[in-house]
Enzyme design. Structure first.
Site, short mmCIF file in Angstrom:
data_model
loop_
_atom_site.label_atom_id
_atom_site.label_comp_id
_atom_site.label_asym_id
_atom_site.label_seq_id
_atom_site.Cartn_x
_atom_site.Cartn_y
_atom_site.Cartn_z
N GLY A 50 0.80 -1.22 0.00
CA GLY A 50 0.00 0.00 0.00
C GLY A 50 0.83 1.27 0.00
N CYS A 51 2.15 1.13 -0.10
CA CYS A 51 3.03 2.29 -0.20
C CYS A 51 3.55 2.38 -1.62
CB CYS A 51 4.22 2.16 0.75
SG CYS A 51 3.80 2.25 2.48
#
Length: 143
Positions: A50-51
């Site tokens: 999710g980064c």
């Protein structure tokens, strides 16, 4: 909830910065404080999903309290991670669950500089911290 000493230091340091350029410089300096992770620790299992940038996160329990280590391939993000760790290291799981991440970065004067993707990335790191703690509670990990 009282702040860890390192979080107090961060607030004091960032309060001294009159503008964004000084804060950005200070942010980079905080990022250099992160203990480097070994190549073995920079593995897929420790990578935060999710980064946009590569971020790795490790957790170790010290009694009822937690210590995290993190790194990133992005300099600015390393600084943000260092500030996040300053705020969360040494907290108990219940305290970590109550952490208001946007409020912490607002207190540091960094909220306006957090792009939505950076903000989402930091939220993903916090979520991953919670997952590591939950897994440890279930006996899945024991560091």
């Amino acid at each position: 909830m009282s702040l860890p000493a390192s979080a107090e230091q961060a607030l004091a340091a960032f309060a001294q910065c009159p503008g964004w350029e000084q804060r950005a410089r200070l942010l980079m300096q905080w990022g250099e404080r992160l203990a480097p992770l070994s190549d073995a620790e920079r593995c897929e299992a420790n990578r935060v999903q999710g980064c946009e940038s590569q971020v790795w996160l490790l957790a170790e329990r010290d009694g009822a309290h937690w210590q995290f280590r993190a790194s990133s391939d992005a300099r600015l993000l390393r600084g943000l991670l260092a500030l996040l760790l300053a705020r969360v290291n040494g907290l108990a799981q219940a305290e970590l669950a109550q952490l208001d991440l946007p409020d912490w970065f607002a207190q540091l004067g960094l909220a306006r500089q957090l792009s939505p993707s950076r903000s989402n990335g930091l939220q993903a790191v916090l979520t991953r911290m919670q997952q590591l703690l939950d897994a440890a509670d279930q006996g899945a990990i024991d560091h």
